[in-house]
Design a protein around this motif. Sequence first.
Motif, mmCIF file in Angstrom:
data_model
loop_
_atom_site.group_PDB
_atom_site.id
_atom_site.type_symbol
_atom_site.label_atom_id
_atom_site.label_comp_id
_atom_site.label_asym_id
_atom_site.label_seq_id
_atom_site.Cartn_x
_atom_site.Cartn_y
_atom_site.Cartn_z
ATOM 1 N N HIS A 109 -1.571 -6.955 -6.135
ATOM 2 C CA HIS A 109 -2.202 -6.683 -5.482
ATOM 3 C C HIS A 109 -1.970 -5.443 -4.774
ATOM 4 O O HIS A 109 -2.368 -4.523 -3.820
ATOM 5 C CB HIS A 109 -1.016 -7.524 -3.930
ATOM 6 N N LEU A 110 -0.935 -4.581 -5.855
ATOM 7 C CA LEU A 110 -0.621 -3.140 -5.944
ATOM 8 C C LEU A 110 -1.619 -2.678 -6.464
ATOM 9 O O LEU A 110 -2.548 -3.405 -7.699
ATOM 10 C CB LEU A 110 0.601 -3.602 -6.766
ATOM 11 N N THR A 111 -2.057 -0.892 -6.550
ATOM 12 C CA THR A 111 -2.918 -0.607 -8.042
ATOM 13 C C THR A 111 -1.875 0.475 -8.722
ATOM 14 O O THR A 111 -0.783 -0.612 -8.971
ATOM 15 C CB THR A 111 -3.094 0.580 -7.498
ATOM 16 N N ARG A 151 -6.881 -1.477 -8.001
ATOM 17 C CA ARG A 151 -5.679 -2.130 -8.296
ATOM 18 C C ARG A 151 -5.853 -3.037 -9.592
ATOM 19 O O ARG A 151 -6.680 -3.425 -10.550
ATOM 20 C CB ARG A 151 -6.431 -3.784 -7.509
ATOM 21 N N THR B 9 2.683 -2.340 2.878
ATOM 22 C CA THR B 9 1.105 -2.597 1.359
ATOM 23 C C THR B 9 0.887 -4.358 1.681
ATOM 24 O O THR B 9 -0.876 -4.513 1.392
ATOM 25 C CB THR B 9 2.283 -2.416 -0.009
ATOM 26 N N ARG B 13 -2.776 -5.522 2.374
ATOM 27 C CA ARG B 13 -3.140 -6.247 0.753
ATOM 28 C C ARG B 13 -3.600 -8.117 0.893
ATOM 29 O O ARG B 13 -4.835 -8.534 0.536
ATOM 30 C CB ARG B 13 -3.284 -5.911 -0.381
ATOM 31 N N SER B 14 -3.166 -8.415 1.793
ATOM 32 C CA SER B 14 -3.532 -10.217 2.104
ATOM 33 C C SER B 14 -3.762 -10.585 3.322
ATOM 34 O O SER B 14 -2.630 -11.706 4.269
ATOM 35 C CB SER B 14 -2.495 -10.686 1.444
#
Lengths: 231, 576
Positions: A109-111, A151, B9, B13-14
Amino acid sequence: MKKIKNEENNTNSKNILSIKNVNYRYKDAARDEYVLKDINYDFEKGKVYAIRGRSGSGKTTLLSLISGLENKYEGSILYKNKELKKMDLDLYRNTNIEIVFQSYNLLPHLTAEENIILSMDISKVKVRDKNEKAVKLMESVGLPKNLRSRRVLKLSGGEQQRVAIARSLSYNPEIILADEPTGNLDKETENEILDIFIRLAHEENKCVIIVTHSSNVCNKSDIVYELKKSK
Amino acid sequence: MYILKNAVTSIRRSKGRNILIGIIIIVIAVSCTITLAIRESANKIINAYEEKNEIESTIEMNRESLMSYLRDGDKTQEQMVEAFNNIENITEEEIINYGNSDYVKSFYYTYTINVDAKDLTEATDSLVKETTTTKTETSTKTRTRNFGGNPPKGGPGGPISSGGSRTTTTTQKKTTTTKIEKIFNEKAGSGAFSLIGYNSYEAMKEFINGDYIITSGEVSSDFNSNNCVISEELATLNKLSVGDTITIVDPNNNSNTYTLTITGIYKENTTSSGSMSDMFSTSANNIITNVNFIKTILEKNENLKPTITPTFIIKDEESVELFSNEVLKKGLSEYYKVTNNLEEIQNATKSISNVKTFATTFLIITLSIGGVVLIVINMINIRERKYEIGVLRTIGMKKSKVSLQFMSELLIVCIISLMIGASIGSLLSVNVSNKLLENEIQNSMEEYEDISHNFGRGHIEESSLDQSETKESTENNTVEQNETKESTENNKEIENNENVEDKQSSSESNTEEPKEEKYNFGIANVNEVNSIDAVVDFKILLELLGIGVSLTLISSLATMIAISRFSPLTILKERS
């Protein structure tokens, strides 16, 4: 930041990591059914080591013992002559050692940039501009700047592995462990990744330990340890 | 700090996962807000009721003890009367002594004596009547002559049958008797009139309860004057009106006379008292005045024995039994007993208490179900995020920090959802709870107006006018509630007070009475009831926050256990 100091060297002063008479068996295995039996390896800084062996020979298990992810073994593993079992293994993992996996193990879910910065945060690295450092690390492993905010799931396998290596360099560890780092990559990318590891060992004085099946990796490594299935 | 940043974050993102958790928490929050608000309102209503219907204790004759005493020793009726007369009345000193107690908030008492009155006809049925009855016995002889056709049908006086017949009637006897009938009124006693003295409006329960209602004039607020109010029946019988005077005569000494000015005329409003055959109400011969006036009569004639009825306002429920014991210890005669209205009060608030209990039960059920659902969702969430936990642990993040990050995520979602839930809940609960409160406020205002009217202060038209204003004010308060969420508690109080003042001033302007003339009448403070409009207040928001944090901690506990049991190596191997 707490750093593990060099203690008096009992054996070779160049050794950063020593494995002495290590035996290991799985929890559910029979009493004498060892995966690893009488393992004795030494690792120095500035060299690339390859550990190869057939499937089930205990390559990944050895790597998890070295990384401190598993510590119920017989014998001793010394990091700078200090018994690993007696160390804070979380601190050890986020300061002195980094693992690069075949499946990259990045947070989806992170870049790319956020994955690297998170690693710096966990290791409490003191840098004025973490974003700038992350970009520099990405560039050092051949990742273009424009991928920083993408991502990781949207990156190719090679790019993800580069991000994983960049992350491993974020807190400047002395040992880099890699478990089949090129297993999912094509030949050309494999060579590029290997070149990065070799550069890290030879130019930045890291101890790189690669668990692999690949003969190409073994050929490019400085020292190769062969693991045989214990009887 | 990075844990919080990472948590934010992760939430961003979820979205899907967090929206699902958020919806569940919103539902829990809405239910909790409504139930907490209802519970709080019920509490306030009960408190308001208890404030206006204070726990009262009084001293009564202990009939059981008295009867066993009178029966003891096979007494004759004369001896029984003598024995009864020997039981001493409770004195004012004794009442003051009992009233000076840590368990008593305040106390008051009434004096009652029987007196005669000059030129005043008693409203009674006990008249000696002489009745003359003239009885006429009539016997009728019928002689019929037929001139042909059928004989008459239907007996004597029946229709005359057609065909030529003739009937003749003759009266034979007439007697007159005289009967003397005597009707006794046992209540008349030695004096024809009961003079009742009160020491405050608070003591005048009959007017407060509405048993007596002033139809003309008012009850004087001066408890040191020679003023009185008399019954409508007595006034009609003697052609008396407000401003007239009556002369009271000591029944034991005719030379002792006292003049009272009539300030009001009341009628008894009870439907249960008296029987069908009674011409007058039981209070017809009651002359209501103040204690001080009766004391002046008693000073002149020590042989007059007043009946003193005390009322003690008890501090709280716990003090009732303690006060009773204390009075017995202080030497209350065994022929008297201490009684109280606690059960009555408890019965009156029973329905609201039931609502409160229901709300509490519903709250517990909602929290239990909500808590379990949250734990389950959190566990599923953890299983889904096993890989993430494995990666974080592999790169050296401590178990405690991983748990803290997951807890932070849940807490952030929880607080946002609670805010949304509390807003929705407060909007809904305002309607539900204010409906309860509106009735209560209206009842209180009606009660106040009714009592005011009973004392001759204010009229029905005015009270109904005020009621409609109350309704409007209640609606205004409801609107204000939404505004006051952002304002401080102090501001809210000020606004409420302003409303109360507005109401008072509107009521006062109608009655054209100065502000100081508003009397408490010993009942509730209507103003306080009126201020129970803040349904979702700061206290409820704090309770909600507490619930949210508790739920987060409980469900996070499961997360923490799961995280501590996960082996990063196993997770990553599974992934590979």
